[in-house]
Scaffold this motif. Structure first.
Motif, PDB file in Angstrom:
ATOM      1  N   ALA A   1       1.582  25.581  12.643  1.00  0.00           N
ATOM      2  CA  ALA A   1       2.141  26.410  11.574  1.00  0.00           C
ATOM      3  C   ALA A   1       1.788  25.815  10.216  1.00  0.00           C
ATOM      4  O   ALA A   1       1.478  26.554   9.271  1.00  0.00           O
ATOM      5  CB  ALA A   1       3.653  26.528  11.745  1.00  0.00           C
ATOM      6  N   GLU A   2       1.807  24.499  10.124  1.00  0.00           N
ATOM      7  CA  GLU A   2       1.473  23.836   8.855  1.00  0.00           C
ATOM      8  C   GLU A   2       0.040  24.138   8.426  1.00  0.00           C
ATOM      9  O   GLU A   2      -0.224  24.369   7.238  1.00  0.00           O
ATOM     10  CB  GLU A   2       1.690  22.329   8.976  1.00  0.00           C
ATOM     11  CG  GLU A   2       1.470  21.569   7.686  1.00  0.00           C
ATOM     12  CD  GLU A   2       2.335  22.057   6.520  1.00  0.00           C
ATOM     13  OE1 GLU A   2       1.819  22.096   5.386  1.00  0.00           O
ATOM     14  OE2 GLU A   2       3.514  22.400   6.740  1.00  0.00           O
ATOM     15  N   LEU A   3      -0.883  24.160   9.359  1.00  0.00           N
ATOM     16  CA  LEU A   3      -2.269  24.498   9.019  1.00  0.00           C
ATOM     17  C   LEU A   3      -2.376  25.921   8.467  1.00  0.00           C
ATOM     18  O   LEU A   3      -3.072  26.159   7.480  1.00  0.00           O
ATOM     19  CB  LEU A   3      -3.153  24.358  10.260  1.00  0.00           C
ATOM     20  CG  LEU A   3      -4.135  23.207  10.266  1.00  0.00           C
ATOM     21  CD1 LEU A   3      -4.849  23.098  11.605  1.00  0.00           C
ATOM     22  CD2 LEU A   3      -5.116  23.288   9.142  1.00  0.00           C
ATOM     23  N   PHE A   4      -1.691  26.854   9.113  1.00  0.00           N
ATOM     24  CA  PHE A   4      -1.711  28.232   8.602  1.00  0.00           C
ATOM     25  C   PHE A   4      -1.055  28.315   7.219  1.00  0.00           C
ATOM     26  O   PHE A   4      -1.536  29.044   6.347  1.00  0.00           O
ATOM     27  CB  PHE A   4      -1.024  29.197   9.575  1.00  0.00           C
ATOM     28  CG  PHE A   4      -1.892  29.588  10.735  1.00  0.00           C
ATOM     29  CD1 PHE A   4      -2.917  30.512  10.577  1.00  0.00           C
ATOM     30  CD2 PHE A   4      -1.689  29.037  11.988  1.00  0.00           C
ATOM     31  CE1 PHE A   4      -3.726  30.881  11.646  1.00  0.00           C
ATOM     32  CE2 PHE A   4      -2.487  29.397  13.065  1.00  0.00           C
ATOM     33  CZ  PHE A   4      -3.513  30.318  12.899  1.00  0.00           C
ATOM     34  N   LYS A   5       0.029  27.562   6.999  1.00  0.00           N
ATOM     35  CA  LYS A   5       0.664  27.547   5.676  1.00  0.00           C
ATOM     36  C   LYS A   5      -0.317  27.053   4.622  1.00  0.00           C
ATOM     37  O   LYS A   5      -0.382  27.603   3.513  1.00  0.00           O
ATOM     38  CB  LYS A   5       1.900  26.642   5.680  1.00  0.00           C
ATOM     39  CG  LYS A   5       3.093  27.235   6.367  1.00  0.00           C
ATOM     40  CD  LYS A   5       4.259  26.253   6.303  1.00  0.00           C
ATOM     41  CE  LYS A   5       5.352  26.621   7.256  1.00  0.00           C
ATOM     42  NZ  LYS A   5       6.384  25.594   7.346  1.00  0.00           N
ATOM     43  N   ARG A   6      -1.085  26.022   4.951  1.00  0.00           N
ATOM     44  CA  ARG A   6      -2.078  25.498   4.000  1.00  0.00           C
ATOM     45  C   ARG A   6      -3.145  26.549   3.695  1.00  0.00           C
ATOM     46  O   ARG A   6      -3.606  26.651   2.553  1.00  0.00           O
ATOM     47  CB  ARG A   6      -2.717  24.225   4.528  1.00  0.00           C
ATOM     48  CG  ARG A   6      -1.824  23.014   4.319  1.00  0.00           C
ATOM     49  CD  ARG A   6      -2.554  21.751   4.637  1.00  0.00           C
ATOM     50  NE  ARG A   6      -2.347  21.494   6.055  1.00  0.00           N
ATOM     51  CZ  ARG A   6      -2.787  20.444   6.707  1.00  0.00           C
ATOM     52  NH1 ARG A   6      -3.516  19.544   6.106  1.00  0.00           N
ATOM     53  NH2 ARG A   6      -2.534  20.288   7.977  1.00  0.00           N
ATOM     54  N   GLU A   7      -3.528  27.328   4.709  1.00  0.00           N
ATOM     55  CA  GLU A   7      -4.508  28.385   4.465  1.00  0.00           C
ATOM     56  C   GLU A   7      -3.939  29.434   3.509  1.00  0.00           C
ATOM     57  O   GLU A   7      -4.643  29.926   2.632  1.00  0.00           O
ATOM     58  CB  GLU A   7      -4.941  29.042   5.780  1.00  0.00           C
ATOM     59  CG  GLU A   7      -5.733  28.136   6.696  1.00  0.00           C
ATOM     60  CD  GLU A   7      -7.004  27.609   6.066  1.00  0.00           C
ATOM     61  OE1 GLU A   7      -7.940  28.400   5.819  1.00  0.00           O
ATOM     62  OE2 GLU A   7      -7.071  26.388   5.815  1.00  0.00           O
ATOM     63  N   LEU A   8      -2.666  29.773   3.677  1.00  0.00           N
ATOM     64  CA  LEU A   8      -2.036  30.737   2.777  1.00  0.00           C
ATOM     65  C   LEU A   8      -1.995  30.232   1.338  1.00  0.00           C
ATOM     66  O   LEU A   8      -2.081  31.026   0.394  1.00  0.00           O
ATOM     67  CB  LEU A   8      -0.615  31.053   3.245  1.00  0.00           C
ATOM     68  CG  LEU A   8      -0.489  31.925   4.482  1.00  0.00           C
ATOM     69  CD1 LEU A   8       0.971  32.007   4.931  1.00  0.00           C
ATOM     70  CD2 LEU A   8      -1.044  33.321   4.220  1.00  0.00           C
ATOM     71  N   ASP A   9      -1.870  28.917   1.150  1.00  0.00           N
ATOM     72  CA  ASP A   9      -1.788  28.320  -0.184  1.00  0.00           C
ATOM     73  C   ASP A   9      -3.155  28.010  -0.786  1.00  0.00           C
ATOM     74  O   ASP A   9      -3.233  27.670  -1.967  1.00  0.00           O
ATOM     75  CB  ASP A   9      -0.962  27.030  -0.136  1.00  0.00           C
ATOM     76  CG  ASP A   9       0.506  27.290   0.185  1.00  0.00           C
ATOM     77  OD1 ASP A   9       0.979  28.418  -0.076  1.00  0.00           O
ATOM     78  OD2 ASP A   9       1.168  26.370   0.696  1.00  0.00           O
TER      79      ASP A   9
ATOM     80  N   ARG B   1       4.582  34.977  14.116  1.00  0.00           N
ATOM     81  CA  ARG B   1       3.806  35.745  15.099  1.00  0.00           C
ATOM     82  C   ARG B   1       2.372  35.239  15.187  1.00  0.00           C
ATOM     83  O   ARG B   1       1.802  35.172  16.289  1.00  0.00           O
ATOM     84  CB  ARG B   1       3.836  37.239  14.759  1.00  0.00           C
ATOM     85  CG  ARG B   1       3.064  38.086  15.748  1.00  0.00           C
ATOM     86  CD  ARG B   1       3.613  37.990  17.174  1.00  0.00           C
ATOM     87  NE  ARG B   1       2.804  38.781  18.094  1.00  0.00           N
ATOM     88  CZ  ARG B   1       2.519  38.432  19.330  1.00  0.00           C
ATOM     89  NH1 ARG B   1       3.008  37.314  19.848  1.00  0.00           N
ATOM     90  NH2 ARG B   1       1.769  39.203  20.086  1.00  0.00           N
ATOM     91  N   VAL B   2       1.773  34.889  14.054  1.00  0.00           N
ATOM     92  CA  VAL B   2       0.408  34.364  14.073  1.00  0.00           C
ATOM     93  C   VAL B   2       0.356  33.066  14.878  1.00  0.00           C
ATOM     94  O   VAL B   2      -0.562  32.865  15.688  1.00  0.00           O
ATOM     95  CB  VAL B   2      -0.130  34.181  12.632  1.00  0.00           C
ATOM     96  CG1 VAL B   2      -1.408  33.355  12.621  1.00  0.00           C
ATOM     97  CG2 VAL B   2      -0.370  35.549  11.995  1.00  0.00           C
ATOM     98  N   VAL B   3       1.332  32.204  14.698  1.00  0.00           N
ATOM     99  CA  VAL B   3       1.371  30.947  15.471  1.00  0.00           C
ATOM    100  C   VAL B   3       1.554  31.244  16.959  1.00  0.00           C
ATOM    101  O   VAL B   3       0.929  30.593  17.806  1.00  0.00           O
ATOM    102  CB  VAL B   3       2.456  29.995  14.922  1.00  0.00           C
ATOM    103  CG1 VAL B   3       2.663  28.801  15.843  1.00  0.00           C
ATOM    104  CG2 VAL B   3       2.073  29.518  13.522  1.00  0.00           C
TER     105      VAL B   3
END
Length: 152
Positions: free
Chosen positions: A32-40, A17-19
């Motif tokens: 989506a990969e950038l947001f995943k990196r932010e989560l990590d 949903r964020v993407v």
């Protein structure tokens, strides 16, 4: 903004949903990969604002050594002009103050008068122009807010 909103950290289950919101709001959206990196990233936070049972917006930031860097703010068009971005900004600054915040920084498109007005209302001041900062060639205004002496 009414009191019926909730702000909480983004979870992996929120990613799709964020993407979608990112793609709706920006001509050059984060992946989506950038947001995943932010989560990590332990220095990063992605705070979600929920209104009427759905994600209305989010704010991505980093807090490093007392400095808050606001990286990305997005609000679903249907929720704009209702205080969503201000609620997110207030929340993130408040949370960061409790963690030793001294200064906040952000970049904003020179043509985004609404965002500049919002940030100015919080006390941000323009400090420089970043020429051709965005992929489409638009300049960015670098803004700063000094929190030294603020009440926690």
């Amino acid at each position: 903004m009414t009191e019926d909103h909730v702000i909480r950290p983004m979870q992996p289950s929120d990613l799709a949903r964020v993407v979608e919101i990112e793609n709706l709001c920006y001509p050059n959206p984060w992946s989506a990969e950038l947001f995943k990196r932010e989560l990590d990233n332990p220095l990063a936070a992605v705070d979600l604002l929920w209104l009427e049972g759905e994600i209305a917006g989010y704010l991505c930031s980093w807090l490093v050594s007392g400095e808050l860097n606001i990286l990305n703010v997005a609000v679903v068009p249907a929720f704009r002009r209702r205080g969503a971005a201000a609620a997110l900004l207030r929340h993130v600054i408040g949370k960061s103050r409790r963690q030793g915040l001294e200064r906040s920084f952000l970049e904003v498109r020179v043509g985004n008068a609404g965002a500049i007005e919002l940030y100015t209302s919080f006390g941000f001041k323009p400090v420089s122009i970043r020429k051709r900062y965005y992929p489409d060639g638009e300049d960015a205004v670098m803004m700063e807010l000094d929190h030294v002496g603020d009440e926690a």
